[in-house]
Every structure is written in C-alpha cells, then in structure tokens.
Write an enzyme that holds these catalytic residues in place. Sequence first.
Site, PDB file in Angstrom:
ATOM      1  N   CYS A 111     -11.296   4.782 -34.389  1.00  7.59           N
ATOM      2  CA  CYS A 111     -11.297   6.136 -33.833  1.00  7.59           C
ATOM      3  C   CYS A 111      -9.902   6.698 -33.576  1.00  7.59           C
ATOM      4  O   CYS A 111      -9.753   7.898 -33.343  1.00  7.59           O
ATOM      5  CB  CYS A 111     -12.115   6.167 -32.540  1.00  7.59           C
ATOM      6  SG  CYS A 111     -13.837   5.669 -32.763  1.00  7.59           S
ATOM      7  N   HIS A 253     -10.255  12.197 -28.411  1.00  9.81           N
ATOM      8  CA  HIS A 253     -11.331  11.604 -29.201  1.00  9.81           C
ATOM      9  C   HIS A 253     -12.640  11.743 -28.453  1.00  9.81           C
ATOM     10  O   HIS A 253     -12.737  11.403 -27.264  1.00  9.81           O
ATOM     11  CB  HIS A 253     -11.020  10.132 -29.467  1.00  9.81           C
ATOM     12  CG  HIS A 253     -12.204   9.366 -29.957  1.00  9.81           C
ATOM     13  ND1 HIS A 253     -12.931   9.757 -31.064  1.00  9.81           N
ATOM     14  CD2 HIS A 253     -12.809   8.246 -29.479  1.00  9.81           C
ATOM     15  CE1 HIS A 253     -13.930   8.909 -31.241  1.00  9.81           C
ATOM     16  NE2 HIS A 253     -13.873   7.981 -30.296  1.00  9.81           N
ATOM     17  N   ASN A 283     -20.149  11.122 -31.550  1.00  6.97           N
ATOM     18  CA  ASN A 283     -18.859  10.458 -31.775  1.00  6.97           C
ATOM     19  C   ASN A 283     -18.698  10.279 -33.278  1.00  6.97           C
ATOM     20  O   ASN A 283     -19.429   9.513 -33.907  1.00  6.97           O
ATOM     21  CB  ASN A 283     -18.860   9.107 -31.055  1.00  6.97           C
ATOM     22  CG  ASN A 283     -17.571   8.330 -31.236  1.00  6.97           C
ATOM     23  OD1 ASN A 283     -16.819   8.533 -32.178  1.00  6.97           O
ATOM     24  ND2 ASN A 283     -17.320   7.386 -30.333  1.00  6.97           N
TER      25      ASN A 283
END
Length: 333
Positions: A111, A253, A283
């Site tokens: 990520c 993020h 996500n």
Amino acid sequence: MRAAVVAGLGSWLPPRVVTNDELTAKLDTTDEWIRTRIGVATRHVVEPGMATSDLSVEAARRALRSAGVPGAGAVILATTTPDRPCPATAPEIASRLGLVDVPAFDIAAVCTGFVYGLGVGTGLITAGIVDSLLMIGGDAYSTILNPQDRTTSVIFGDGAGAVVLRAGSPDEPGALGPFDLGSDGELSDLITVPAGGSRQRSSRDIVPHGDKFFQMEGREVFANAVARMSAASRNAVKRQGWVASDVDKVIAHQANTRILDAVSAELEVPRDKFISNITDVGNTSAASIPLALAHGVRSGELKAGQKVLLTAFGGGLTWGATTLVWPELSLSE
C-alpha cells in the site's frame, strides 16, 4: 535544480460494484459492522479475465490526456497483484500505451507503493535520466482475497490511478517536496501472502489452502500504521518547512476510517482536511492515493494552490510521506 512536477492525473475503476449486502449474504458479518469498523459501503472488483494491467492502462491514458501529452519517458507501476509473477507488468502497460523503448518496471511496496514510486520517479527526473514519466498505482486485490475470510474480503477493492510527472523547478505548483520513506522487515508477517514465492516453492511442501490468499494481523497493523504514517508525515512536513497547521489537505492511504481518524488525532490536523473515498471504493492498496486525489479534484475538495500532504503505510512493513502544492489541472474522464 530540477524537480518532479505533477502534470496530469487519471483514475479508473472496474465497472462491477459489490455492495456490503452482497458480501453479508455469504459471510458472518453485517453491513453495520463493515461501515462502522472499516468505513466501506461498496467496492469495485474486476470481472473474470480482467487484470491489473487493464486497470492501469486506462488510468494511464486518462493521466496522459489530463497532462495534454502523448507519452512519457518511463513507466513505473506500483502493485501487489502483477498480471504474472514474471515478467513485470509495467513493460506490457508501456507497450499497450504505444511507448516504445522506454524504461518500465514494477515496484512492490504494497500500500506504500505509490509513494515509494513517486520517490523513485523524482530521483529519475532530478538525475536527468528522464524528463517525464508515468507513475501508476494499480491493484486487483479481489484476486488474492479469500472469499470466506470476513476479516479481509470486506475491506479491499480494485482500481488504478496514475500521475504524469515532468521535469520542472522546485518552486512551482505540483513540485514534489522532500520524502520520508522507511521499512521494517522484522514485521513482514503482519501483512502477507505466504504462498507463491521462492521460499514456499522451494520447500515443496503441501500448501495450506489459506496460504494462497492475503493475510493480515489487524490489531498490530492498526498500531503500526498510525505510528508510522504519523511519524513520516511529521518528517516530510518539517523538511518542507511547514508546520501541521499549514497543511490544507491530507491524502492518506485509505486503509480504513479508524486509521484515518487516529492519524488525524496524532498529527493534530482536523479530520475534515482528510480527503477520503474509502466508503465508495474500499482499500485499493497502491491505487489508494491516486484514486483519492482524483476523487478530491472531482468533488472540488482539492484545489490549486492548496498545500497537500501524501502519506501511506503498507506491507513489508513500509511507509512514506511527501508534500506538494497542488497544481492547476483537470481530469479527463
């Protein structure tokens, strides 16, 4: 001095939308739990046969149109879900975009991959190796999730986002500021897909079914994500010569809403300065930050002249942050 300047932005989500109700019909969970604990209502997922390169090519095309340029001098793809283990996916993306003989490679930082990639791209431009590049974050996380695991399958979605970076000066809007990047491999097992790599393949043991899928230790990840993103953000802001109150918008993020709330509290930056689209897309790993940037432009929350902080955390463990003053640009839908 040369700097890397954001000159274009593009994003793309696969058409298929999966709602919480669709997941709760198969899992021991509820829409309320997913919304309150994770903050997700819907997510986009790839159709059978669709791959990360398909998402990335479309996002990259839109970024090039946004920048008003036909191509770029390099292609970097941040992804955890390459089309194949070998070769890298970026060269195929470059070819499909009509970019011939340009350097193209993948970055695997989960990520944090997009922020890592911005740092690498900045290095290529400031060193004079290339004058422009495409930085893409793309992931098809639905392809590595265990559909029976309620702790992970409700969190993630698929998508891709891209920016065009060009050579410019450090004092112009869009110039990427100082970076703060880090890792801690001692905690690599907190976020992992155990099977498929050389360690598992060389053991020749029977692979447990669950080891083929993404696994995460949620509580430990939460604590590390908050601490690492907050520390990297403070360092990047300080190196830029700002203080926390100078920051107009934060693009963090999009892991889950509770992490965003905690980072906001740690940084003492009001939560309403955080641009978030996790409710609609989940996500999306390496695609998270560019998708949130595009969402901010599209919604009008992100405006030219605003001081922006980018920060991310991912498997590895990895983390990073950087800053920029948002430039004047438009999206190409």
